[in-house]
Motif scaffolding. Sequence first.
Motif, mmCIF file in Angstrom:
data_model
loop_
_atom_site.group_PDB
_atom_site.id
_atom_site.type_symbol
_atom_site.label_atom_id
_atom_site.label_comp_id
_atom_site.label_asym_id
_atom_site.label_seq_id
_atom_site.Cartn_x
_atom_site.Cartn_y
_atom_site.Cartn_z
ATOM 1 N N PHE A 78 0.832 -1.210 0.000
ATOM 2 C CA PHE A 78 0.000 0.000 0.000
ATOM 3 C C PHE A 78 0.869 1.264 0.000
ATOM 4 C CE2 PHE A 78 -3.967 -2.021 2.248
ATOM 5 C CZ PHE A 78 -4.184 -2.803 1.112
ATOM 6 N N LEU A 79 1.868 1.252 0.861
ATOM 7 C CA LEU A 79 2.743 2.430 0.956
ATOM 8 C C LEU A 79 3.459 2.680 -0.366
ATOM 9 C CD1 LEU A 79 4.187 4.701 2.398
ATOM 10 C CD2 LEU A 79 5.706 3.032 3.475
ATOM 11 N N CYS A 80 3.980 1.605 -0.923
ATOM 12 C CA CYS A 80 4.726 1.719 -2.171
ATOM 13 C C CYS A 80 3.826 2.201 -3.315
ATOM 14 C CB CYS A 80 5.290 0.336 -2.477
ATOM 15 S SG CYS A 80 6.775 0.395 -3.374
ATOM 16 N N ALA A 81 2.621 1.661 -3.361
ATOM 17 C CA ALA A 81 1.680 2.063 -4.410
ATOM 18 C C ALA A 81 1.320 3.540 -4.268
ATOM 19 C CB ALA A 81 0.418 1.200 -4.336
ATOM 20 N N ASP A 82 1.058 3.978 -3.043
ATOM 21 C CA ASP A 82 0.670 5.373 -2.835
ATOM 22 C C ASP A 82 1.813 6.325 -3.185
ATOM 23 O OD1 ASP A 82 -1.723 4.349 -2.032
ATOM 24 O OD2 ASP A 82 -1.444 4.709 0.107
ATOM 25 N N LEU A 83 3.025 5.887 -2.876
ATOM 26 C CA LEU A 83 4.202 6.694 -3.224
ATOM 27 C C LEU A 83 4.309 6.868 -4.748
ATOM 28 C CD1 LEU A 83 6.561 7.824 -1.465
ATOM 29 C CD2 LEU A 83 7.845 5.790 -2.066
ATOM 30 N N LEU A 84 4.126 5.782 -5.460
ATOM 31 C CA LEU A 84 4.190 5.849 -6.931
ATOM 32 C C LEU A 84 3.032 6.659 -7.508
ATOM 33 C CD1 LEU A 84 6.185 4.531 -9.054
ATOM 34 C CD2 LEU A 84 6.530 3.923 -6.673
ATOM 35 N N ASN A 136 1.531 12.608 4.633
ATOM 36 C CA ASN A 136 0.986 11.293 4.996
ATOM 37 C C ASN A 136 1.962 10.170 4.612
ATOM 38 O OD1 ASN A 136 -0.593 8.837 3.588
ATOM 39 N ND2 ASN A 136 -1.707 9.420 5.442
ATOM 40 N N LEU A 137 2.509 10.250 3.411
ATOM 41 C CA LEU A 137 3.459 9.223 2.957
ATOM 42 C C LEU A 137 4.718 9.210 3.826
ATOM 43 C CD1 LEU A 137 3.225 9.804 -0.902
ATOM 44 C CD2 LEU A 137 2.415 7.777 0.354
ATOM 45 N N LEU A 138 5.224 10.399 4.143
ATOM 46 C CA LEU A 138 6.465 10.467 4.928
ATOM 47 C C LEU A 138 6.242 9.955 6.349
ATOM 48 C CD1 LEU A 138 7.957 13.867 3.660
ATOM 49 C CD2 LEU A 138 8.551 11.551 2.923
ATOM 50 N N ASP A 139 5.070 10.230 6.904
ATOM 51 C CA ASP A 139 4.745 9.681 8.238
ATOM 52 C C ASP A 139 4.740 8.150 8.204
ATOM 53 O OD1 ASP A 139 4.503 12.169 9.352
ATOM 54 O OD2 ASP A 139 2.307 12.238 9.238
ATOM 55 N N ARG A 193 14.948 4.414 -9.483
ATOM 56 C CA ARG A 193 15.866 4.296 -8.338
ATOM 57 C C ARG A 193 15.103 4.432 -7.012
ATOM 58 N NH1 ARG A 193 21.265 3.387 -8.991
ATOM 59 N NH2 ARG A 193 22.060 3.765 -11.080
ATOM 60 N N THR A 194 14.011 5.155 -7.054
ATOM 61 C CA THR A 194 13.146 5.259 -5.871
ATOM 62 C C THR A 194 12.508 3.902 -5.578
ATOM 63 O OG1 THR A 194 12.726 7.518 -6.574
ATOM 64 C CG2 THR A 194 11.247 6.621 -4.888
ATOM 65 N N VAL A 195 12.062 3.230 -6.624
ATOM 66 C CA VAL A 195 11.475 1.895 -6.453
ATOM 67 C C VAL A 195 12.529 0.925 -5.912
ATOM 68 C CG1 VAL A 195 10.392 -0.049 -7.633
ATOM 69 C CG2 VAL A 195 9.747 2.289 -8.248
ATOM 70 N N MET A 196 13.753 1.015 -6.431
ATOM 71 C CA MET A 196 14.813 0.113 -5.952
ATOM 72 C C MET A 196 15.128 0.393 -4.479
ATOM 73 S SD MET A 196 17.375 -0.461 -9.227
ATOM 74 C CE MET A 196 17.855 1.215 -9.589
ATOM 75 N N ALA A 197 15.115 1.676 -4.093
ATOM 76 C CA ALA A 197 15.367 2.006 -2.678
ATOM 77 C C ALA A 197 14.178 1.586 -1.809
ATOM 78 C CB ALA A 197 15.641 3.501 -2.525
ATOM 79 N N ALA A 198 12.978 1.616 -2.396
ATOM 80 C CA ALA A 198 11.779 1.217 -1.643
ATOM 81 C C ALA A 198 11.753 -0.286 -1.385
ATOM 82 C CB ALA A 198 10.517 1.646 -2.384
#
Lengths: 323, 323
Positions: A78-84, A136-139, A193-198
């Motif tokens: 969920f977190l990863c999807a919302d970030l994207l 919200n995402l950063l929290d 690179r964000t996805v790889m770090a995630a």
Amino acid sequence: MTDTGHPALRPLPMPDLGRSFPGPFAISPHAHAIEQQALQWLGEFPLISSPRAREVLCNITGHGIARTFPTADQDGLFLCADLLLWLTAFDDAYGEATGARDPAALVRRIAECVHLLAGHAEPPGETSVFGAALRNLLDRLRQRATVTQYLRLTAHLRDNLFGMLWEAQHLDHPELVSLSDYRAMRPHTVFVRTVMAAAEVTLDYELTEAQRSSAALRELESAVADLAGWINDLASYRKEAAQGGPAPLSLPTLLMRAHDCDLGEAFRLASRMCEDEAARAGALITDLTGTGDGEGALGEHARALQSIASSYVWHIAHSRYRS
Amino acid sequence: MTDTGHPALRPLPMPDLGRSFPGPFAISPHAHAIEQQALQWLGEFPLISSPRAREVLCNITGHGIARTFPTADQDGLFLCADLLLWLTAFDDAYGEATGARDPAALVRRIAECVHLLAGHAEPPGETSVFGAALRNLLDRLRQRATVTQYLRLTAHLRDNLFGMLWEAQHLDHPELVSLSDYRAMRPHTVFVRTVMAAAEVTLDYELTEAQRSSAALRELESAVADLAGWINDLASYRKEAAQGGPAPLSLPTLLMRAHDCDLGEAFRLASRMCEDEAARAGALITDLTGTGDGEGALGEHARALQSIASSYVWHIAHSRYRS
Ligand SMILES: [Mg+2]
Ligand SMILES: [Mg+2]
Ligand SMILES: [Mg+2]
Ligand SMILES: [Mg+2]
């Protein structure tokens, strides 16, 4: 010009990535749940006004993330999807053509995000809906990630935002962009690179610094980073070119200029480049997941990079990129 | 307009910061060595072509850093000085009026830095002299800093580069910048949060996450961040205004607009703001260095913030800002 037939109708060569990344790709059992949660999250943070666009984006994000991290738990997905979603919606709302028309306005939008990313939770001014969603995402990220994972991921988010600015400033002037500039910036604009770090946060492991800086891993990450951007370029070229204006800021455009060739030849070259990077990535994944190495965080990361690359290979056929 | 006399000759009110930050300020015995090393480093990485400009900048940086971290060891001071030199020289070479004339060119310059900051040590294209110097700084930083310190500092460097872009995009249009936007971005353009993050590396301590996120420390850092930018604004306003063009993108300009007042009144207001922030910072430093708290990293950090603030107070009188 010896070409015959209308260029828009001529089929363009596409890469064959099945040898290095053979499907079918594993998919998380939570795919549908991700999509539903994404719709709900966009209800809470209305980043996209068109209901149709919202549905399409949540659908592709749900299916994409379910293939990116097929073994992850639901909260991580969920977190990863919302970030994207956030990155894509921000890019759609303020980047690309909108950003190219008024880069200063894009800079002001990004300024709010930089303030939040720098950890100054209360921007002195009004918070936009994108600012509220980012907070919200950063929290949630702070809850789930280690300190270094958080710092790495927020650094990549800054690079994504800078990438949007870079793209906005050059969208109408691809002639100012060299192939090597493009190669350096493209991973940031495609968010790979964000996805790889995630991956570390989503799948709950942490590389040691020695593992992270190993030559093999760096080479693998760079191969996947290239591949992701180039695949997207080939998949979306027609759609971008159909919008008119200057040639798309995209690998085929730069290859046509560098090699003084036509679009078909540029696609052939780009396809070969993709196939080479895919082969390079595939071989490194085999090495890093082989006996011994495959056990610890390094093996886990290599497997994550395999599914990340697979998700981009899968994307090539998805409807978001059809005209 | 009831003013009399030529505006350029009228004395402007300046803040009295001596109550909160009474001098004389401690200075490192390495001040001269820092200046000499800085000149040598700029010999190796010729970021500034004019010998006179090079001397002036190395002199103020040597004296500034010697007051910023009076108790630091020589290597830490050298690294910190070179980092500040790099930021200032980059800003002078590509930011400000040059950046405002061609923001896309500034974006391309920054793109090389983002590539290096993201840890991709070999940019695919040619390395500029600023790129080579940044790589040298990052190597030295990696030697000296912990992983989290490195990640924090490189995040701040990204924010500084973004701040330059933000400034370039608005230098000719201060009317597009709200007071709260300005307050959020100004710490990045004056590099003060980078200096605060460098304190841990330079003085060799590390805050725990609990200490770092404590309300008192966050408030202190934000007071010092505001103070640094505003002091610089007041000190350099006349010089910036003398360059002609639109009013300087600076606190007094924004206050004149917000309060519909003249420059003298804006300086009075800004001076009061500086004095209030200085008092707030001073009281927090007293609290955090008091009995008990003063022992560990938190006390050490509070003392570092005191000398950082003092160095900006000292700067107000230095010749770089005289016309
Ligand atoms: Mg885009
Ligand atoms: Mg595309
Ligand atoms: Mg400046
Ligand atoms: Mg100034």
